[in-house]
Scaffold this active site. Structure first.
Site, PDB file in Angstrom:
ATOM      1  N   GLU A  82      -7.241  -4.639  40.676  1.00 61.09           N
ATOM      2  CA  GLU A  82      -7.527  -3.765  39.760  1.00 61.09           C
ATOM      3  C   GLU A  82      -7.095  -2.282  40.384  1.00 61.09           C
ATOM      4  O   GLU A  82      -7.861  -1.872  41.397  1.00 61.09           O
ATOM      5  CB  GLU A  82      -8.805  -3.253  39.171  1.00 61.09           C
ATOM      6  N   ASN A 127      -8.363  -4.357  26.249  1.00 61.90           N
ATOM      7  CA  ASN A 127      -7.212  -3.494  25.733  1.00 61.90           C
ATOM      8  C   ASN A 127      -5.971  -4.034  25.644  1.00 61.90           C
ATOM      9  O   ASN A 127      -4.869  -3.451  25.321  1.00 61.90           O
ATOM     10  CB  ASN A 127      -7.161  -2.237  26.952  1.00 61.90           C
ATOM     11  N   LYS A 143       0.674  -2.467  22.397  1.00 57.60           N
ATOM     12  CA  LYS A 143       1.052  -3.052  21.126  1.00 57.60           C
ATOM     13  C   LYS A 143       2.357  -2.377  20.352  1.00 57.60           C
ATOM     14  O   LYS A 143       3.244  -3.263  20.303  1.00 57.60           O
ATOM     15  CB  LYS A 143      -0.102  -3.005  20.057  1.00 57.60           C
ATOM     16  N   ASP A 181      -2.865  -5.206  36.104  1.00 54.75           N
ATOM     17  CA  ASP A 181      -3.916  -5.422  36.996  1.00 54.75           C
ATOM     18  C   ASP A 181      -4.539  -6.626  36.511  1.00 54.75           C
ATOM     19  O   ASP A 181      -4.925  -6.803  35.359  1.00 54.75           O
ATOM     20  CB  ASP A 181      -4.796  -4.089  36.960  1.00 54.75           C
ATOM     21  N   ASP A 231       0.614  -7.074  30.914  1.00 53.41           N
ATOM     22  CA  ASP A 231      -0.260  -6.455  31.456  1.00 53.41           C
ATOM     23  C   ASP A 231      -0.115  -6.419  33.017  1.00 53.41           C
ATOM     24  O   ASP A 231       0.500  -7.431  33.519  1.00 53.41           O
ATOM     25  CB  ASP A 231      -1.837  -6.691  31.094  1.00 53.41           C
ATOM     26  N   ARG A 261     -12.825   7.929  35.490  1.00 54.05           N
ATOM     27  CA  ARG A 261     -12.420   7.252  36.863  1.00 54.05           C
ATOM     28  C   ARG A 261     -11.497   8.027  37.679  1.00 54.05           C
ATOM     29  O   ARG A 261     -11.613   8.408  38.780  1.00 54.05           O
ATOM     30  CB  ARG A 261     -11.774   5.874  36.763  1.00 54.05           C
ATOM     31  N   ASP A 297      -5.643  -9.668  30.314  1.00 58.94           N
ATOM     32  CA  ASP A 297      -6.882 -10.230  30.631  1.00 58.94           C
ATOM     33  C   ASP A 297      -8.105  -9.488  30.139  1.00 58.94           C
ATOM     34  O   ASP A 297      -9.079  -9.824  30.061  1.00 58.94           O
ATOM     35  CB  ASP A 297      -6.988 -10.258  32.202  1.00 58.94           C
TER      36      ASP A 297
END
Length: 294
Positions: A94, A244, A220, A87, A85, A130, A241
């Site tokens: 983020e 998701n 995944k 962010d 990941d 967002r 973290d």
């Protein structure tokens, strides 16, 4: 068999180790061996002939927190592929929250981000909501945000460079945006990037996205795709973290949660709560003399 590699406070290590061993033995999971990791660094290694992984993690967490931990059913090896990941894992922010600050709505967007990362909201719906709030923001805010708000996590460059030097393929996969992930990947040395793309027209964000969404299922799938390219026995490392990241963490040979939200941390094979990202190299048993400093 279970192998637990652990980095914890050295001043209380012996006492806490005695207490943890006693509790594990009382649960029927005796520790057959406890010694320093063979590479001669700060990690200790516990070998248990048998035990419940979740239960062992819970006991070790209670006695050693904050700690860095990797629990495996075999002696850890250097992975063939590393998928991470971005962010709050490879970078200390983020991106969408920082970008929202330029639009004067950081608090509003950050609240949605936090709930999504905790697993309280559907990721795709939260992402699109967002992004819609950023409509009409000048595209130049992306460059300014990158220059002033986005920095690598401590140890990120060394982690990626060292794994690459050991023959590991490195992939950055994020629910964030190519406009941020591509320069971050170049800076850190990742070989592949999978991300979302903000739509821009006339120099301004439209509030939309281009193409399919990179979500937990895609993360995944990317991991499994990379493993398949290397053969059925390929070992993999994943770091993340948020909620998701859970499917990716669960699918990896070694899923490590970095300063993670509770749900992601509970789903992982271990965590980095104490050190920086180079703690992963210690848990894998790579001597510091072989680290490639970024």
């Amino acid at each position: 068999m279970l192998i637990a590699r652990l980095i914890a406070e050295t001043s209380t290590l012996a006492t806490n180790l005695d207490r943890a061993r006693a509790e594990l033995a009382a649960k029927g999971w005796p520790v057959a061996m406890a010694e320093t990791v063979r590479s001669g660094m700060d990690a200790i290694e516990l070998e248990l002939p048998h035990g419940d992984p979740a239960g062992v993690r819970e006991v070790l967490d209670r006695h050693f927190a904050p700690s860095d931990l990797l629990l495996s059913d075999h002696e850890p090896v250097i992975p063939r592929v590393f998928v991470s990941d971005m962010d709050s894992t490879m970078i200390s922010a983020e991106c969408i929250d920082e970008l929202a600050d330029f639009a004067g709505i950081k608090d509003q967007i950050a609240e949605i981000t936090e709930r999504a990362m905790q697993g309280e909201l559907d990721f795709e719906s939260a992402l699109r909501e967002r992004v819609r709030l950023l409509a009409a923001l000048d595209e130049s805010a992306i460059g300014e945000c990158l220059a002033t708000r986005i920095a690598p996590m401590p140890g990120a460059k060394t982690l990626v460079a060292t794994l690459k030097a050991k023959g590991c393929r490195t992939v950055l996969v994020t629910g964030g945006f190519h406009q941020f992930a591509d320069p971050v990947a170049e800076q850190l040395g990742f070989e592949r990037v999978v991300a979302n793309t903000l739509e821009v027209t006339g120099g301004k964000l439209t509030g939309g996205l281009i193409g399919p969404i990179t979500d937990s299922a895609v993360k995944k799938a990317v991991l499994l795709e990379e493993m398949a390219k290397l053969g059925g026995n390929a070992t993999s490392l994943a770091t993340g973290d948020g909620a998701n990241d859970i499917p990716m963490l669960e699918a990896a040979t070694y899923g490590l949660a970095y300063r993670a939200k509770p749900k992601a941390r509970a789903a992982a094979d271990g965590w980095i709560d104490r050190g920086d990202l180079t703690a992963i190299l210690e848990l894998l048993g790579i001597p510091r003399s072989e680290w490639v400093r970024g």
